[in-house]
Design a protein around this motif. Structure first.
Motif, PDB file in Angstrom:
ATOM      1  N   VAL A  18      36.514  36.389  51.121  1.00  9.78           N
ATOM      2  CA  VAL A  18      34.949  35.508  51.156  1.00  9.78           C
ATOM      3  C   VAL A  18      34.226  36.447  50.528  1.00  9.78           C
ATOM      4  O   VAL A  18      33.101  36.437  50.165  1.00  9.78           O
ATOM      5  N   SER A  19      34.918  37.758  50.281  1.00 12.02           N
ATOM      6  CA  SER A  19      33.790  38.952  49.200  1.00 12.02           C
ATOM      7  C   SER A  19      33.585  38.273  47.965  1.00 12.02           C
ATOM      8  O   SER A  19      32.458  37.937  47.744  1.00 12.02           O
ATOM      9  N   PHE A  20      34.831  38.085  47.379  1.00 17.86           N
ATOM     10  CA  PHE A  20      34.412  37.004  46.018  1.00 17.86           C
ATOM     11  C   PHE A  20      33.451  35.674  45.983  1.00 17.86           C
ATOM     12  O   PHE A  20      32.738  35.864  45.278  1.00 17.86           O
ATOM     13  N   ILE A  47      34.961  49.122  32.675  1.00 11.66           N
ATOM     14  CA  ILE A  47      34.662  47.902  33.718  1.00 11.66           C
ATOM     15  C   ILE A  47      34.137  48.590  35.011  1.00 11.66           C
ATOM     16  O   ILE A  47      35.089  48.912  35.756  1.00 11.66           O
ATOM     17  N   LEU A  48      32.731  48.781  36.122  1.00 10.70           N
ATOM     18  CA  LEU A  48      33.210  48.606  36.992  1.00 10.70           C
ATOM     19  C   LEU A  48      32.734  47.645  38.052  1.00 10.70           C
ATOM     20  O   LEU A  48      33.335  47.487  39.036  1.00 10.70           O
ATOM     21  N   SER A  49      32.459  46.210  37.661  1.00 12.16           N
ATOM     22  CA  SER A  49      32.641  44.482  38.395  1.00 12.16           C
ATOM     23  C   SER A  49      31.672  43.969  37.842  1.00 12.16           C
ATOM     24  O   SER A  49      31.658  43.718  35.961  1.00 12.16           O
ATOM     25  N   PHE A  50      32.103  42.951  37.966  1.00 13.99           N
ATOM     26  CA  PHE A  50      31.806  41.612  37.486  1.00 13.99           C
ATOM     27  C   PHE A  50      31.188  40.108  38.847  1.00 13.99           C
ATOM     28  O   PHE A  50      31.725  40.920  39.827  1.00 13.99           O
ATOM     29  N   ARG A  89      40.547  41.846  40.306  1.00 14.50           N
ATOM     30  CA  ARG A  89      41.134  41.370  41.771  1.00 14.50           C
ATOM     31  C   ARG A  89      41.926  41.959  42.387  1.00 14.50           C
ATOM     32  O   ARG A  89      41.976  42.601  42.819  1.00 14.50           O
ATOM     33  N   SER A  90      42.600  42.430  41.280  1.00 16.28           N
ATOM     34  CA  SER A  90      44.265  43.339  42.012  1.00 16.28           C
ATOM     35  C   SER A  90      44.246  44.277  42.245  1.00 16.28           C
ATOM     36  O   SER A  90      44.357  45.148  43.637  1.00 16.28           O
ATOM     37  N   LEU A  91      42.917  45.347  40.715  1.00 17.47           N
ATOM     38  CA  LEU A  91      42.472  46.950  41.732  1.00 17.47           C
ATOM     39  C   LEU A  91      42.034  46.785  43.387  1.00 17.47           C
ATOM     40  O   LEU A  91      42.294  46.992  43.686  1.00 17.47           O
ATOM     41  N   LYS A  92      40.958  45.995  43.249  1.00 16.02           N
ATOM     42  CA  LYS A  92      40.060  45.451  44.809  1.00 16.02           C
ATOM     43  C   LYS A  92      40.853  45.547  46.008  1.00 16.02           C
ATOM     44  O   LYS A  92      41.137  45.676  46.905  1.00 16.02           O
TER      45      LYS A  92
END
Length: 111
Positions: A18-20, A47-50, A89-92
């Motif tokens: 949902v967050s993605f 890179i912080l986010s995308f 994504r893996s880190l998240k």
């Protein structure tokens, strides 16, 4: 009352999806409103986010990376872009798992 582990795991996966879904296609208020061109050059800054940008004219399909310095519009197909997205994504997911884990506080002894 304890919830079954499979329910908790399923709920966590649902929350990540949902967050993605919510952030897909959106660019931060500080970022560009629309990428009209993209770079294929690999990003060397952290890179912080995308976010994904769809190709609705005048915008072009892009992955918008947020670095410590700037927002960078990148082509979505290069292998390095896919690798970075997979890593982020893996880190998240790992961060989500760590937040679910409860740990006891260290015990202190008074002398």
């Amino acid at each position: 009352m304890q919830l079954p582990q499979t329910f908790i795991t399923g709920l966590a996966i649902f929350m990540v999806i949902v967050s993605f879904s919510i952030t897909a296609g959106q660019v931060s208020a500080k970022g560009p409103s629309c990428c009209t061109q993209v770079s294929t050059k690999e990003i060397t800054d952290p890179i912080l986010s995308f976010a994904f940008q769809t190709g609705k004219p005048p915008c072009v399909p892009a992955v918008v990376f947020q670095t410590e310095k700037d927002f960078i519009c990148s082509a979505p197909r290069p292998q390095w872009v896919r690798r970075i997205i997979k890593e982020l994504r893996s880190l998240k997911l790992q961060a989500g798992r760590e937040n679910r884990t409860t740990t006891a506080s260290p015990m202190t002894t008074q002398l």
